[in-house]
Motif scaffolding. Sequence first.
Motif, mmCIF file in Angstrom:
data_model
loop_
_atom_site.group_PDB
_atom_site.id
_atom_site.type_symbol
_atom_site.label_atom_id
_atom_site.label_comp_id
_atom_site.label_asym_id
_atom_site.label_seq_id
_atom_site.Cartn_x
_atom_site.Cartn_y
_atom_site.Cartn_z
ATOM 1 N N SER A 174 0.887 8.089 1.893
ATOM 2 C CA SER A 174 0.408 7.230 0.796
ATOM 3 C C SER A 174 -0.017 5.841 1.260
ATOM 4 O O SER A 174 -0.360 5.008 0.427
ATOM 5 N N THR A 188 -5.090 8.225 -7.934
ATOM 6 C CA THR A 188 -4.893 6.805 -7.636
ATOM 7 C C THR A 188 -6.111 5.946 -7.959
ATOM 8 O O THR A 188 -7.259 6.412 -7.853
ATOM 9 N N SER A 189 -5.848 4.692 -8.264
ATOM 10 C CA SER A 189 -6.921 3.721 -8.484
ATOM 11 C C SER A 189 -7.745 3.485 -7.221
ATOM 12 O O SER A 189 -8.862 2.958 -7.300
ATOM 13 N N TYR A 197 -7.592 7.742 3.097
ATOM 14 C CA TYR A 197 -6.618 8.073 2.041
ATOM 15 C C TYR A 197 -7.340 8.352 0.728
ATOM 16 O O TYR A 197 -7.101 9.366 0.067
ATOM 17 N N ASN A 241 -1.606 0.330 -8.909
ATOM 18 C CA ASN A 241 -0.432 -0.001 -8.088
ATOM 19 C C ASN A 241 0.814 -0.190 -8.941
ATOM 20 O O ASN A 241 0.795 -0.925 -9.925
ATOM 21 N N ARG A 281 10.245 0.191 -3.484
ATOM 22 C CA ARG A 281 8.903 0.338 -2.928
ATOM 23 C C ARG A 281 9.011 0.365 -1.400
ATOM 24 O O ARG A 281 9.846 -0.350 -0.809
ATOM 25 N N THR A 323 6.547 -1.380 3.835
ATOM 26 C CA THR A 323 5.302 -1.836 4.456
ATOM 27 C C THR A 323 4.181 -2.035 3.432
ATOM 28 O O THR A 323 3.057 -2.362 3.806
ATOM 29 N N VAL A 347 2.531 -4.285 0.433
ATOM 30 C CA VAL A 347 2.533 -5.745 0.512
ATOM 31 C C VAL A 347 3.537 -6.417 -0.436
ATOM 32 O O VAL A 347 4.169 -7.412 -0.066
ATOM 33 N N LYS A 356 6.954 -6.136 1.055
ATOM 34 C CA LYS A 356 6.983 -6.932 2.284
ATOM 35 C C LYS A 356 7.208 -8.405 1.913
ATOM 36 O O LYS A 356 7.985 -9.110 2.557
ATOM 37 N N GLY A 411 -2.122 -10.026 5.665
ATOM 38 C CA GLY A 411 -3.540 -9.792 5.957
ATOM 39 C C GLY A 411 -4.423 -10.460 4.921
ATOM 40 O O GLY A 411 -4.374 -11.682 4.724
ATOM 41 N N ALA A 423 -7.481 -9.938 -1.748
ATOM 42 C CA ALA A 423 -7.515 -8.655 -2.461
ATOM 43 C C ALA A 423 -6.774 -8.798 -3.788
ATOM 44 O O ALA A 423 -5.742 -9.470 -3.867
ATOM 45 N N ARG A 473 -5.017 -6.822 -7.134
ATOM 46 C CA ARG A 473 -4.439 -5.556 -7.569
ATOM 47 C C ARG A 473 -3.867 -5.685 -8.971
ATOM 48 O O ARG A 473 -3.440 -6.762 -9.404
ATOM 49 N N ARG A 501 -8.064 -4.406 6.993
ATOM 50 C CA ARG A 501 -8.485 -2.999 7.027
ATOM 51 C C ARG A 501 -9.964 -2.890 7.379
ATOM 52 O O ARG A 501 -10.735 -3.795 7.039
ATOM 53 N N GLU A 523 -12.137 -2.595 2.869
ATOM 54 C CA GLU A 523 -11.115 -3.077 1.925
ATOM 55 C C GLU A 523 -11.524 -2.747 0.482
ATOM 56 O O GLU A 523 -12.719 -2.619 0.166
HETATM 57 O O1 G4F Z 1 0.412 -2.887 -0.723
HETATM 58 P P1 G4F Z 1 -0.787 -2.237 -0.149
HETATM 59 O O2 G4F Z 1 -0.656 -1.614 1.186
HETATM 60 O O3 G4F Z 1 -1.272 -1.197 -1.240
HETATM 61 P P2 G4F Z 1 -2.696 -0.492 -1.517
HETATM 62 O O4 G4F Z 1 -3.555 -0.480 -0.319
HETATM 63 O O5 G4F Z 1 -3.249 -1.127 -2.752
HETATM 64 O O6 G4F Z 1 -2.251 1.012 -1.814
HETATM 65 C C1 G4F Z 1 -1.182 1.296 -2.710
HETATM 66 O O7 G4F Z 1 -1.692 1.397 -4.020
HETATM 67 C C2 G4F Z 1 -2.625 2.477 -4.234
HETATM 68 C C3 G4F Z 1 -3.052 2.412 -5.706
HETATM 69 O O8 G4F Z 1 -4.115 1.527 -5.851
HETATM 70 C C4 G4F Z 1 -1.920 3.792 -3.919
HETATM 71 F F1 G4F Z 1 -2.777 4.831 -4.130
HETATM 72 C C5 G4F Z 1 -1.464 3.789 -2.471
HETATM 73 O O9 G4F Z 1 -0.734 5.000 -2.219
HETATM 74 C C6 G4F Z 1 -0.525 2.605 -2.254
HETATM 75 O O10 G4F Z 1 0.640 2.806 -2.997
HETATM 76 O O11 G4F Z 1 -1.973 -3.284 -0.081
HETATM 77 C C7 G4F Z 1 -2.415 -4.007 -1.215
HETATM 78 C C8 G4F Z 1 -3.405 -5.059 -0.782
HETATM 79 C C9 G4F Z 1 -4.504 -4.537 0.145
HETATM 80 O O12 G4F Z 1 -5.735 -5.089 -0.260
HETATM 81 C C10 G4F Z 1 -4.140 -5.072 1.523
HETATM 82 O O13 G4F Z 1 -5.244 -5.327 2.381
HETATM 83 O O14 G4F Z 1 -2.702 -6.047 -0.020
HETATM 84 C C11 G4F Z 1 -3.468 -6.379 1.121
HETATM 85 N N1 G4F Z 1 -2.543 -6.902 2.130
HETATM 86 C C12 G4F Z 1 -2.553 -8.186 2.602
HETATM 87 N N2 G4F Z 1 -1.615 -8.330 3.532
HETATM 88 C C13 G4F Z 1 -1.581 -6.225 2.769
HETATM 89 C C14 G4F Z 1 -0.988 -7.126 3.652
HETATM 90 N N3 G4F Z 1 -1.154 -4.943 2.650
HETATM 91 C C15 G4F Z 1 -0.114 -4.552 3.441
HETATM 92 N N4 G4F Z 1 0.358 -3.294 3.317
HETATM 93 N N5 G4F Z 1 0.491 -5.402 4.330
HETATM 94 C C16 G4F Z 1 0.088 -6.704 4.489
HETATM 95 O O15 G4F Z 1 0.624 -7.458 5.292
#
Ligand code: G4F
Length: 364
Positions: free
Chosen positions: A90, A132-133, A156, A185, A191, A194, A196, A199, A218, A222, A224, A316, A319
């Motif tokens: 995921s 998923t969105s 994904y 999300n 949760r 890893t 965000v 974290k 990162g 972005a 959400r 990423r 993005e």
């Molecule tokens: O928390 P993320 O890794 O979640 P992401 O990519 O939105 O995916 C989650 O939600 C989806 C539903 O929309 C699910 F389908 C999926 O399975 C998962 O649960 O990242 C959220 C945002 C991204 O834009 C990422 O680039 O946060 C940004 N980000 C910034 N710094 C980071 C970080 N993401 C992560 N994981 N770690 C960072 O340090």
Amino acid sequence: MKKIALITGITGQDGSYLARHLLDLGYEVHGVKRRSSSFNTSRIDGIYEDVHSQHVRFFLHYGDLTDSSNLISLIAKIRPTEIYNLAAQSHVQVSFEMPEYTANVDALGTLRILEAMRLLGLSQTRFYQASTSELYGEVLQTPQNEDTPFNPRSPYAVAKLYGFYITKNYREAYGMFAVNGILFNHESPVRGETFVTRKITMAIARMLYGLQECLYLGNLDAQRDYGHAKDYVQAMHLILQHSQPVDYVVASGQTMSIREFSARCFAQVGVILEFQGEGLDEKGVVVGFKPSALFKEAMPFALHQVVIRVDPRYFRPTEVDLLLGDPSKIERELGWKRQYGIEELITDMLGSDLALAKKQALLA
Ligand code: G4F
Ligand code: NAP
């Protein structure tokens, strides 16, 4: 009729909340867990500990979405009335590193379950697919609803696109009750560490107890649409109880940047944060303090201390810049209502991570 649920991904965030919800509703619940060299059931161990009387209605089975024969034999043995397919690789960023595995689990894994149901002739069994969105990707319309075209931006999301359409196809081709919840999300104290939000809440708690110096993130731009997993698993169940097999968007209808989410988290522990600089040089800096209901101990941060820095390792290759869902269809047609707003979600996550960090600091 006795309600028997089979949940794949039972050891994950949503699986653990859904199992509790269905047990509370009187279901017999079966979960599929992967074999692991160490314990991977921490999120569901409490079900045994807390709810002794439910013990006999909760069963775990070894299984894997990459193993068709295993899935067929489990489904044949359990004969569930409802299947919730929550298992997936995921993590979006990980999917760029493991695209083939992600496709095998998230795309073909969905097909394997649907085929097992069809081959076994389980015409009365209802199937929920965790869509998923991320399918909206580089969005073509805002807010996103059930009619918004998909435009996926990661391995994904492309794998989940297959899962979405194969579910729709089995519904149309074989008359199966097979539906998608397109969930935005949703987060919680359990949760994955890893993602965000977690974290951020873990890092704040660890910094407050002297276990960590700084938080590296990162893309802060972005945006959400965040909700609480507890509310969202209720939506999954509602979607399967509907008289018709219909796909629904599940969202909060509000969006915020990672920058704003971080600042709101810091605010809840009494720290006023300001972002200074741009690009790779952007920093989250402490510019003041205020009383906090969550954290009442001595404040370890100093004025002007840098607590967030940008690390390009978390960028990423492609993005998803903005997600904002429109949940009006599920609210109107199924009466789904959220209990948690963003501030309540943050309080729940921070409260839990502060308690964990305090314990770790005592042991350190
Ligand atoms: O928390 P993320 O890794 O979640 P992401 O990519 O939105 O995916 C989650 O939600 C989806 C539903 O929309 C699910 F389908 C999926 O399975 C998962 O649960 O990242 C959220 C945002 C991204 O834009 C990422 O680039 O946060 C940004 N980000 C910034 N710094 C980071 C970080 N993401 C992560 N994981 N770690 C960072 O340090
Ligand atoms: P999660 O915490 O990452 O849980 C994923 C679950 O899938 C875990 O139980 C994991 O087992 C299991 N799994 C992974 N690969 C497997 C395989 N090959 N065979 C069997 N099980 C496997 O995810 P979540 O946040 O609960 O999300 C649940 C589902 O909703 C996922 O399909 C996700 O893609 C989707 N989704 C999530 C969100 C969100 O914001 N949370 C939004 C939209 C859609 P281990 O514990 O052994 O790793």
